[in-house]
Enzyme design. Structure first.
Site, mmCIF file in Angstrom:
data_model
loop_
_atom_site.group_PDB
_atom_site.id
_atom_site.type_symbol
_atom_site.label_atom_id
_atom_site.label_comp_id
_atom_site.label_asym_id
_atom_site.label_seq_id
_atom_site.Cartn_x
_atom_site.Cartn_y
_atom_site.Cartn_z
ATOM 1 N N SER A 172 -8.978 -0.823 -5.393
ATOM 2 C CA SER A 172 -8.710 0.224 -3.784
ATOM 3 C C SER A 172 -10.593 -0.059 -3.404
ATOM 4 O O SER A 172 -11.095 -1.075 -3.968
ATOM 5 C CB SER A 172 -7.653 1.269 -4.006
ATOM 6 N N LYS B 26 1.035 -1.172 0.009
ATOM 7 C CA LYS B 26 0.321 -0.227 0.016
ATOM 8 C C LYS B 26 0.705 1.099 0.166
ATOM 9 O O LYS B 26 1.333 1.957 1.022
ATOM 10 C CB LYS B 26 -0.791 -0.106 1.314
#
Length: 626
Positions: free
Chosen positions: A392, A191
């Site tokens: 996402s 991430k």
């Protein structure tokens, strides 16, 4: 006196009302004048696709009168309109050829470019000429131009291929010098959205993921271009671009011509003369003028079908945010209302969720997902169609689907979440400012941007992020019939191309939006040939239409662009880098919720991927007098 004051207020109110009515009439007349078309009949000529902007899923509404003040944003072309227009030109005898003006093309995500390129290829395969022109082609522009019958270029220009990738700004050193303490709460070793604020370079995990993604997408670009122009020596310009150019004495255009990358060199007049040989001369105009069919007129002449049963289509495009927003931004309240209103007022037989988003607010993503679940509870089949980007939060909303369609070049995955809180206690201490006060609990005044966060708050926020990630993994596992452990292994915030995502079980099939609508129809036990797409989105009002009309007729373009040769493009890239830096600073201090967002996605899409960043830069430059 009271009577006089009352009369005066009444007169002022009447005056204000008259002024408001006069302004509405004035702008209404402007709108009517701008949209008046004394003759909208389509006449024979060349369908002119002047793509002086970016290809997007859902164009944003221009700020009212922004172009008149010099603050206009780049044009945006809706993908489905562009493909429909090109396909309609293929078999229409009035269209003598299609002209691609790629001089100021801003690009699009790979999947969108591929869809438009395929449509251009269909026109060419039908035997109808397609001519392309630019001073120099970008990678995105050449993806389209490669499918043309003739590729023209200005002899003073040149084409160099760069491939995806480049530099990302990292602010850790600056943040440390300023004394800002960036508190990051995240799950997912890949991430990487938070890395520019916490590192001075790219992490090994982020680098590996980016190399794999970029490598796959660029391999797809090379394969597609090679198939469209098998004789072009593109490989030599990728492996050693300096050698053919130096061999041509530094004349990039001549080197491009010798390598078969372009077919003809000529200025605009020469190109126009060539087009006029096919489309006809536009008499009374300067040399090189040819008979044209304007793109907007052509799109209006070929509206979407309304025949048959309705398949609802909800578009989730742009950043996912809380609250309300206009087109081009996926606002939770706005999309939820559009979907629920559509379910209540329209006879929908199935639902397609069209996703083209890098993610954003987890709260809004879940709000959209729950609204889609209402459709499922009513018994409607739900199919997701991923566009260029569904990562996402864009993947979070997709977990409500019965089936997921994507393209091999779709950018998806990035299953991971994070939160950021900057505090300024060290910054304030540098100038002698401190913070103190009375606290009644361990959380009094928290999060405190003046004195910093406490270990108690940090542990709570991190636990909340970890819980959110477990929910994300659980939703994916349930929707994709995978174990949570498997989802965690392919998650961790890693971004995947569509082809790999299908192998991993994150995607079911390859296909376009049309394929997804057809599948939704079949699941509703309907004939796909007898349905139409019912787009559940707010239609623009007169003010938005007026702003769009003014923007579309602003022939001065973006003065900040400079020239379209290699040096001009380099200057534009520098400006874009500065705009991105300002935008990153704004995002650091304004990210107000838990986020599921993708960092790698931005550099693969349109060159003007964040109009807000460009607007912010314009305001700063105007403030300092530049």
């Amino acid at each position: 006196m009271k009577l006089v004051r009352g009369a005066w207020k009444l007169l002022v109110g009447i005056k204000d009302g008259l002024v408001l009515i006069a302004m509405l009439l004035f702008f209404g007349l402007i709108f009517a004048g701008l949209n008046a078309r004394p003759n909208t009949a389509i006449k024979d000529g060349a369908l002119l696709l002047k793509l002086d902007g970016t290809i997007v899923e859902q164009p944003a509404t221009p700020a009212a009168f922004a172009s008149l003040s010099g603050q206009g944003s780049p044009k945006q072309f809706r993908l489905r309109d562009l493909v429909r227009a090109i396909d309609a030109a293929k078999d229409d005898a009035r269209v003598k050829l299609v002209v691609l003006d790629l001089e100021s093309f801003g690009g699009g995500y790979p999947a969108a470019l591929n869809e438009v390129a395929d449509a251009i290829g269909r026109v060419r395969a039908s035997g109808k000429p397609v001519l392309a022109y630019a001073t120099g082609y970008t990678d995105a522009g050449y993806r389209l131009a490669a499918n043309a019958s003739e590729v023209w270029m200005n002899p003073m220009g040149g084409t160099l291929f760069t491939g995806p990738g480049g530099s990302q700004l990292y602010y850790k050193g600056l943040i440390d010098k300023l004394g800002v303490d960036v508190h990051v709460y995240r799950v997912g070793k890949f991430k990487s959205f938070v890395e520019p604020y916490t590192r001075a370079d790219q992490s090994p995990e982020a680098r590996a993921a980016s190399q794999a993604l970029y490598g796959t997408l660029f391999a797809q670009w090379r394969e597609a271009v090679g198939k469209a122009r098998p004789k072009a020596q593109v490989a030599s310009f990728l492996a050693s671009p300096d050698k053919p150019i130096l061999a041509a004495g530094g004349d990039i255009a001549r080197a491009n011509l010798a390598a078969g990358i372009v077919d003809r060199l000529g200025d605009r007049t020469s190109f126009g003369t060539r087009v006029a040989q096919i489309a006809g001369v536009d008499t009374g105009k300067p040399a090189g003028a040819f008979r044209t069919i304007p793109y907007d007129n052509w799109v209006e002449a070929h509206p979407l079908s309304t025949d048959g049963d309705a398949i609802g289509v909800v578009t989730v495009a742009g950043d996912i945010v809380d609250g309300k927003a206009g087109p081009g931004t996926a606002a939770g309240d706005t999309i939820e209302k559009a979907l629920l209103d559509g379910l209540a007022t329209k006879d929908l037989k199935a639902l397609v969720l069209r996703v083209d988003s890098p993610g954003g607010s987890v709260l809004a993503s879940e709000q959209i997902r729950r609204a889609v679940m209402v459709a499922k509870a009513k018994g409607l089949p739900v199919v997701v169609s991923m566009g260029g980007l569904a990562a996402s939060g864009g993947y979070w909303v997709s977990t409500a689907a019965d089936m997921i369609f994507a393209e091999p070049s779709t950018i998806t995955g990035s299953i991971g979440i994070f939160g950021i809180i900057p505090t300024f206690e060290k910054t304030l201490a540098k100038v002698g400012v401190t913070a103190d006060g009375v606290k009644t609990t361990a959380l009094s005044g928290q999060p405190d941007i003046y004195a910093g966060t406490t270990p108690v708050l940090d542990s709570i926020l991190q636990a909340g992020i970890e819980n959110g990630y477990r929910q994300f993994v659980g939703r994916v596992a349930q929707a994709r019939h995978l174990t949570p452990a498997r989802v965690d292994a392919i998650g961790q915030g890693r971004v995947w191309d569509g082809g790999t995502a299908r192998q991993l079980g994150l995607v079911d099939r390859f296909g376009t939006l049309s394929d997804a609508i057809a599948e939704a129809a079949r699941r509703a036990k309907l004939d796909p040939a007898k349905v139409h797409a019912e787009y559940l989105e707010k239609q623009p009002g007169w003010a938005a239409k007026l702003a769009r009309s003014i923007a579309d007729r602003d022939d001065d373009g973006d003065a900040s662009r400079g020239s379209d040769d290699l040096f001009g493009r380099a200057a534009a890239d520098q400006r874009a880098t500065l705009a991105r830096a300002l935008g990153d600073a704004k995002r650091l201090v304004s990210t107000g919720s838990i986020q599921a967002r993708c960092l790698e996605c931005g550099g693969l899409g349109p060159s003007a991927r964040d109009a807000d960043d460009a607007t912010l830069l314009n305001l700063v430059l105007a403030r300092v007098g530049l």
